[in-house]
Design a protein around this motif. Structure first.
Motif, mmCIF file in Angstrom:
data_model
loop_
_atom_site.group_PDB
_atom_site.id
_atom_site.type_symbol
_atom_site.label_atom_id
_atom_site.label_comp_id
_atom_site.label_asym_id
_atom_site.label_seq_id
_atom_site.Cartn_x
_atom_site.Cartn_y
_atom_site.Cartn_z
ATOM 1 N N ALA A 38 0.826 -1.205 0.000
ATOM 2 C CA ALA A 38 0.000 0.000 0.000
ATOM 3 C C ALA A 38 0.863 1.259 0.000
ATOM 4 O O ALA A 38 0.430 2.318 0.431
ATOM 5 C CB ALA A 38 -0.934 -0.007 1.208
ATOM 6 N N ASN A 54 3.444 4.072 -2.212
ATOM 7 C CA ASN A 54 3.164 4.930 -3.366
ATOM 8 C C ASN A 54 3.073 4.156 -4.668
ATOM 9 O O ASN A 54 2.125 4.327 -5.448
ATOM 10 C CB ASN A 54 4.253 6.001 -3.489
ATOM 11 C CG ASN A 54 4.159 7.038 -2.394
ATOM 12 O OD1 ASN A 54 3.084 7.304 -1.880
ATOM 13 N ND2 ASN A 54 5.276 7.619 -2.025
ATOM 14 N N VAL A 105 -0.099 1.837 -4.873
ATOM 15 C CA VAL A 105 -1.353 2.576 -5.077
ATOM 16 C C VAL A 105 -1.418 3.150 -6.487
ATOM 17 O O VAL A 105 -2.463 3.104 -7.147
ATOM 18 C CB VAL A 105 -1.517 3.675 -4.013
ATOM 19 C CG1 VAL A 105 -2.711 4.559 -4.326
ATOM 20 C CG2 VAL A 105 -1.674 3.049 -2.630
ATOM 21 N N GLN A 106 -0.294 3.672 -6.983
ATOM 22 C CA GLN A 106 -0.292 4.199 -8.352
ATOM 23 C C GLN A 106 -0.625 3.110 -9.367
ATOM 24 O O GLN A 106 -1.420 3.323 -10.291
ATOM 25 C CB GLN A 106 1.077 4.790 -8.684
ATOM 26 C CG GLN A 106 1.344 6.127 -8.039
ATOM 27 C CD GLN A 106 2.712 6.636 -8.436
ATOM 28 O OE1 GLN A 106 3.725 6.105 -8.002
ATOM 29 N NE2 GLN A 106 2.744 7.656 -9.263
ATOM 30 N N VAL A 143 -4.346 2.162 -9.153
ATOM 31 C CA VAL A 143 -5.222 3.165 -9.775
ATOM 32 C C VAL A 143 -5.225 3.000 -11.289
ATOM 33 O O VAL A 143 -6.274 3.054 -11.944
ATOM 34 C CB VAL A 143 -4.791 4.587 -9.358
ATOM 35 C CG1 VAL A 143 -5.472 5.643 -10.222
ATOM 36 C CG2 VAL A 143 -5.092 4.826 -7.891
ATOM 37 N N VAL A 167 -5.095 2.111 4.020
ATOM 38 C CA VAL A 167 -4.437 3.154 3.246
ATOM 39 C C VAL A 167 -4.861 4.519 3.774
ATOM 40 O O VAL A 167 -6.038 4.759 4.031
ATOM 41 C CB VAL A 167 -4.804 3.046 1.742
ATOM 42 C CG1 VAL A 167 -4.181 4.185 0.955
ATOM 43 C CG2 VAL A 167 -4.353 1.711 1.194
ATOM 44 N N ARG A 168 -3.874 5.401 3.947
ATOM 45 C CA ARG A 168 -4.165 6.769 4.376
ATOM 46 C C ARG A 168 -4.153 7.676 3.143
ATOM 47 O O ARG A 168 -3.114 7.856 2.519
ATOM 48 C CB ARG A 168 -3.135 7.243 5.396
ATOM 49 C CG ARG A 168 -3.172 6.446 6.688
ATOM 50 C CD ARG A 168 -2.084 6.913 7.649
ATOM 51 N NE ARG A 168 -2.286 8.308 8.010
ATOM 52 C CZ ARG A 168 -1.324 9.097 8.490
ATOM 53 N NH1 ARG A 168 -0.101 8.626 8.632
ATOM 54 N NH2 ARG A 168 -1.585 10.339 8.798
ATOM 55 N N TRP A 169 -5.307 8.192 2.779
ATOM 56 C CA TRP A 169 -5.423 8.997 1.575
ATOM 57 C C TRP A 169 -5.206 10.472 1.895
ATOM 58 O O TRP A 169 -5.647 10.980 2.902
ATOM 59 C CB TRP A 169 -6.803 8.818 0.936
ATOM 60 C CG TRP A 169 -7.082 7.424 0.517
ATOM 61 C CD1 TRP A 169 -7.817 6.494 1.192
ATOM 62 C CD2 TRP A 169 -6.602 6.775 -0.665
ATOM 63 N NE1 TRP A 169 -7.823 5.305 0.493
ATOM 64 C CE2 TRP A 169 -7.106 5.451 -0.639
ATOM 65 C CE3 TRP A 169 -5.818 7.186 -1.740
ATOM 66 C CZ2 TRP A 169 -6.820 4.536 -1.657
ATOM 67 C CZ3 TRP A 169 -5.548 6.270 -2.740
ATOM 68 C CH2 TRP A 169 -6.057 4.979 -2.688
ATOM 69 N N PHE A 170 -4.496 11.153 1.000
ATOM 70 C CA PHE A 170 -4.264 12.588 1.128
ATOM 71 C C PHE A 170 -4.676 13.249 -0.170
ATOM 72 O O PHE A 170 -4.626 12.652 -1.230
ATOM 73 C CB PHE A 170 -2.786 12.880 1.386
ATOM 74 C CG PHE A 170 -2.287 12.363 2.712
ATOM 75 C CD1 PHE A 170 -2.394 13.134 3.861
ATOM 76 C CD2 PHE A 170 -1.720 11.102 2.798
ATOM 77 C CE1 PHE A 170 -1.940 12.658 5.063
ATOM 78 C CE2 PHE A 170 -1.261 10.610 4.013
ATOM 79 C CZ PHE A 170 -1.368 11.393 5.147
ATOM 80 N N PRO A 171 -5.074 14.526 -0.112
ATOM 81 C CA PRO A 171 -5.422 15.224 -1.368
ATOM 82 C C PRO A 171 -4.214 15.376 -2.270
ATOM 83 O O PRO A 171 -3.093 15.465 -1.786
ATOM 84 C CB PRO A 171 -5.927 16.596 -0.888
ATOM 85 C CG PRO A 171 -5.706 16.671 0.567
ATOM 86 C CD PRO A 171 -5.255 15.355 1.075
#
Length: 201
Positions: free
Chosen positions: A172, A174, A177-178, A181, A197-201
């Motif tokens: 999980a 970078n 996750v990339q 996606v 997963v910790r999501w950030f803007p």
């Protein structure tokens, strides 16, 4: 074979190695960069096709902006070309085809043993190698009998290869996750990590 003497070798000519060499030059030191591959830029030219995790404005190395739209996310080929330009401008001793086999501490500092012979003596060493040169493949139960594809993220090139598949991305971070996606556009994707997963803007 006698050893060459340097202030501080930075092992690897990727982003971290080049940035470290520039910092060392700024301190008046004489660095050298042993690079295992055949050109500067570390593993970027042949690695995964996902873009940088930060926009170009934050992905530049000291002293040389990426140029172009600062809000875009540069992809592999652009990053590799940028690193090659950066290495040329840096004007530091980069030794291609020089894989470091061992680093040994001694009374004077360190000795770097190179594959195929050769040694570098140094007062200190910066290790700037990433995980794509020697990918870690965990020994998971059942992995030896799994009959389908088990690529490492370093081997990922494009989502179209997996169109219509059911894919589990293990990890999980970078890169995971990339990749997930991108794959979600063409396949059914699950993401398996040790923690949410910790999501950030």
């Amino acid at each position: 074979m006698s050893a060459e003497h340097f202030d501080v070798p930075a092992i690897g000519s990727g982003r971290s190695g080049l940035a470290a060499a520039r910092g060392l030059l700024g301190e008046g030191l004489r660095p050298v960069i042993p690079e295992a591959s055949g050109r500067a830029a570390g593993s970027w030219p042949g690695t995964t096709a996902v873009p940088l995790v930060s926009p170009a404005r934050y992905g530049s190395l000291p002293g040389m902006p990426f140029g172009g739209d600062p809000d875009r996310y540069p992809r592999r080929d652009e990053v590799a070309a940028y690193l090659l330009r950066y290495a040329e401008r840096l004007d530091v001793d980069i030794r291609i085809h020089s894989r470091v086999a061992a680093v040994r501490a001694d009374r004077e500092g360190f000795t770097l043993d190179l594959e195929g012979g050769g040694h570098l003596d140094a007062r200190a060493v910066v290790t700037a190698t990433g995980g794509f040169g020697r990918p870690s493949r965990p020994a998971l139960p059942g992995i030896g009998t799994f009959a389908d594809t088990l690529p490492h993220v370093s081997e990922y090139r494009a989502p179209q290869v997996y169109a219509g598949w059911r894919v589990v991305v293990v990890g999980a971070g970078n890169s995971a996750v990339q990749v997930a996606v991108e794959l979600a556009e063409v396949s059914r994707v699950g993401l398996a990590g040790r923690a949410p997963v910790r999501w950030f803007p």
